[in-house]
Design a protein around this motif. Structure first.
Motif, short mmCIF file in Angstrom:
data_model
loop_
_atom_site.label_atom_id
_atom_site.label_comp_id
_atom_site.label_asym_id
_atom_site.label_seq_id
_atom_site.Cartn_x
_atom_site.Cartn_y
_atom_site.Cartn_z
N SER A 39 0.81 -1.18 -0.18
CA SER A 39 -0.05 0.23 0.11
C SER A 39 0.79 1.20 -0.07
O SER A 39 2.17 1.01 0.39
N ALA A 40 0.19 2.18 -0.05
CA ALA A 40 0.97 3.48 0.05
C ALA A 40 1.43 3.73 1.42
O ALA A 40 0.86 3.09 2.51
N THR A 45 -2.48 8.20 1.12
CA THR A 45 -3.54 8.07 0.20
C THR A 45 -4.70 9.40 0.86
O THR A 45 -5.04 10.22 0.12
N GLU A 128 0.91 4.40 -4.16
CA GLU A 128 1.40 3.19 -4.30
C GLU A 128 2.50 3.14 -5.40
O GLU A 128 3.51 2.49 -5.17
N PHE A 195 -4.18 -1.40 -4.45
CA PHE A 195 -5.06 -0.63 -4.82
C PHE A 195 -5.39 -0.09 -6.11
O PHE A 195 -6.50 0.24 -6.59
N ARG A 209 -11.20 2.64 -1.28
CA ARG A 209 -10.28 2.59 -0.12
C ARG A 209 -9.89 1.27 0.59
O ARG A 209 -10.89 0.53 0.68
N GLY A 210 -8.78 0.96 0.93
CA GLY A 210 -8.42 -0.23 1.59
C GLY A 210 -8.18 -1.25 0.48
O GLY A 210 -8.19 -2.32 0.69
N GLY A 211 -8.20 -0.80 -0.81
CA GLY A 211 -8.18 -1.57 -2.04
C GLY A 211 -6.70 -2.55 -2.08
O GLY A 211 -6.80 -3.63 -2.86
N SER A 212 -5.85 -2.11 -1.28
CA SER A 212 -4.70 -3.21 -1.47
C SER A 212 -4.92 -4.55 -1.15
O SER A 212 -4.34 -5.71 -1.37
N ASP A 213 -5.73 -4.66 -0.04
CA ASP A 213 -6.23 -6.28 0.44
C ASP A 213 -6.91 -6.73 -0.67
O ASP A 213 -6.63 -8.07 -1.10
N1 ASP Z 1 -3.70 3.27 -0.04
C1 ASP Z 1 -5.14 2.91 -0.22
C2 ASP Z 1 -5.96 3.31 0.82
O1 ASP Z 1 -5.32 4.03 1.73
C3 ASP Z 1 -5.29 1.27 -0.11
C4 ASP Z 1 -4.95 0.75 0.87
O2 ASP Z 1 -4.26 1.14 1.74
O3 ASP Z 1 -5.31 -0.53 1.00
O4 ASP Z 1 -7.26 3.41 0.83
#
Ligand code: ASP
Ligand code: ADP
Ligand code: MG
Length: 465
Positions: A39-40, A45, A128, A195, A209-213
């Motif tokens: 992730s970033a 982000t 990212e 992400f 958001r949270g897309g790295s998972d």
């Molecule tokens: N960097 C992105 C976010 O903050 C993706 C992630 O962290 O999963 O939403």
């Protein structure tokens, strides 16, 4: 084993954290094939989003200062985490090039005075794009053979729903296998940006958001991985937000359905659809602590072992919620009213968290994200008032949703009674109640200022054993 290891922003923020990450990659890559998703850096982000908003207001000076700070942050980090001079020079150059491109985009926004979902995705992708360079240089320093790729370069293709794009899995699976498996076979670790991905026109998209998972599980299902590990800054999925409940415990075992129920309500800031690809491909997911790797963490898998004491697995507090009340006797006995409400909201891109209708049918209440409230009320008023069936639409923006999650609630009598008994003993007034037909969760709305009290009461009642 073939493993996908995803490191969240909370694991890659300082030189010592990055060294810890490279240790983990190194030790696990000796016996396994590994794909890393990153992730970033923590908070980046959010800061990119904020800088977009400022740029929309025409603020060029802030945009310039912001990119300078972002450049310093990444360059200082690689300098303190990398020793090899040659690789340091090359990564610094790459970072500066990325920062220049980002600056042009932000200045472009400031001249135009607006962003679109498409241009916002482009800007957000830099978090990212930058972090992957930092991690790549640290892995190289540790003599780990690796290559870095953006989500699109790794083969992830999405639709063009910018901001919340959906992967087109058939093509993605084919491309990802073609691109990544040869690296794995050569013992090279691919490091892929979480992400972000790309559409058919090669334009950058983000998964939400949270897309790295989500990226991690998409890759896992594409290359038939044995397991996915989400490395984070806590020991796993916990019985409640540990920042809220000091005595929250790590859940050792949880089913996909229960974990999904938790993430849909926002626990652990995970993308709500992140577990879907792994569940469909029957790939177990582990959530583990980067800084406490001897702990096994949480195992998310298909089967659910329900112990009698585990009727409730977790309690989730959803902040920033609003409620809309629709009143009108004209709804009574008129099929299709709810469908119309949902239709209006769906057209406005508004997600409904909960719905409840009184038996008299004269009142419908909906919980939505607070940021959507004005938009939702405007759309509903325009579409429904005057049609005769709905007379009054009002909103409340000082509420929270509490979701009590656990597969053991299904068929266990008296759980709801225990939930509401302990909440009422904590002197919290319950407003709207909904129980999903899956019986995996009971959720209800309370006033925001009473929400923590309710969470503590439920945690104490069901989870403090
Ligand atoms: N960097 C992105 C976010 O903050 C993706 C992630 O962290 O999963 O939403
Ligand atoms: P990452 O950077 O690894 O993606 P996230 O920001 O997505 O991490 O989420 C990790 C944080 O989520 C933890 O530090 C924790 O404080 C918080 N959190 C909230 N609820 C829960 C929960 N039920 N289980 C675990 N963590 C939770
Ligand atoms: Mg996250």
């Amino acid at each position: 084993m073939r493993l996908i290891m995803k490191f969240g922003g909370s694991s890659v923020d300082s030189a010592s954290e990055l060294r810890q990450v490279s240790e983990l990659v190194k030790s696990h890559s000796q016996k396994n094939q590994i794909i890393v998703v990153v992730s970033a850096l923590r908070g980046v982000t959010d800061s990119l989003l904020a800088s977009c908003e400022k740029a929309e207001g025409g603020d060029k000076a802030s945009a310039k200062k912001y990119v300078q700070d972002l450049s310093d942050k990444h360059i200082n980090l690689v300098r303190s985490a990398t020793t090899d001079k040659k690789s340091l020079n090359s990564v610094e150059k790459k970072i500066r090039t990325l920062i220049k491109d980002l600056e042009k985009l932000l200045l472009g926004v400031s001249y135009l005075g607006e962003t679109t979902a498409r241009s916002r995705d482009q800007i957000l992708s830099y978090g990212e794009r930058l972090s992957v360079q930092v991690l790549h240089s640290v892995l190289k320093d540790q003599k780990i053979k690796s290559v870095c790729l953006t989500g699109a370069e790794a083969g992830i293709l999405t639709d063009s729903n910018f901001g919340e794009a959906t992967p087109l899995m058939n093509v993605t699976k084919h491309q990802v296998t073609e691109i990544l498996v040869p690296y794995l076979d050569k013992g090279v670790v691919p490091i892929v940006t979480g992400f972000i991905a790309g559409n058919q026109d090669h334009v950058v998209t983000t998964l939400g958001r949270g897309g790295s998972d989500y990226t991690a599980t998409i890759l896992a299902s594409s290359v038939d991985a044995d397991e996915v590990w989400f490395w984070t800054d806590v020991d796993g999925l916990m019985t409640a937000d540990p920042r809220l409940i000091g005595e929250a415990k790590t859940i050792l075992d949880i089913s996909f359905r229960e974990a999904m129920e938790m993430t849909i309500f926002g626990a652990k800031a995970m993308h709500p659809r992140a577990l879907e690809p792994a569940m469909h491909a029957k790939i177990p997911v582990r959530i583990r602590n980067t800084f406490n790797p001897s702990n096994k963490g949480t195992l998310v898998q298909l089967s659910q072992s329900v112990k009698p004491v585990d009727i409730v697995k977790a309690v989730v507090l959803v902040k920033d919620v609003a409620v809309i009340n629709l009143v009108g006797t004209g709804m009574v006995g008129k099929p299709g009213t709810i469908a119309r409400i949902f239709d209006v909201l769906a057209k406005g891109g508004i997600n409904v968290l909960m719905i409840s209708q009184t038996v008299s049918e004269a009142n419908v209440s909906l919980a939505i994200k607070r940021q959507d409230l004005d938009n939702a009320i405007n759309s509903l008023e325009t579409a429904l008032l005057g049609s005769g069936s709905i007379l009054e639409i009002s909103g409340e923006n000082d509420v929270s949703v509490i979701a009590v999650v656990g597969a053991g609630m299904k068929g266990t009598r008296g759980v709801a009674a225990r939930v509401f008994q302990c909440v009422s003993e904590a002197k919290v007034n319950v407003r709207i109640i909904a129980q999903g037909s899956s019986e995996l969760n009971i959720s209800f709305v309370v006033k925001e200022k009473e929400a923590k009290r309710a969470v503590r009461a439920i945690h104490g009642e069901f989870l403090a054993h």
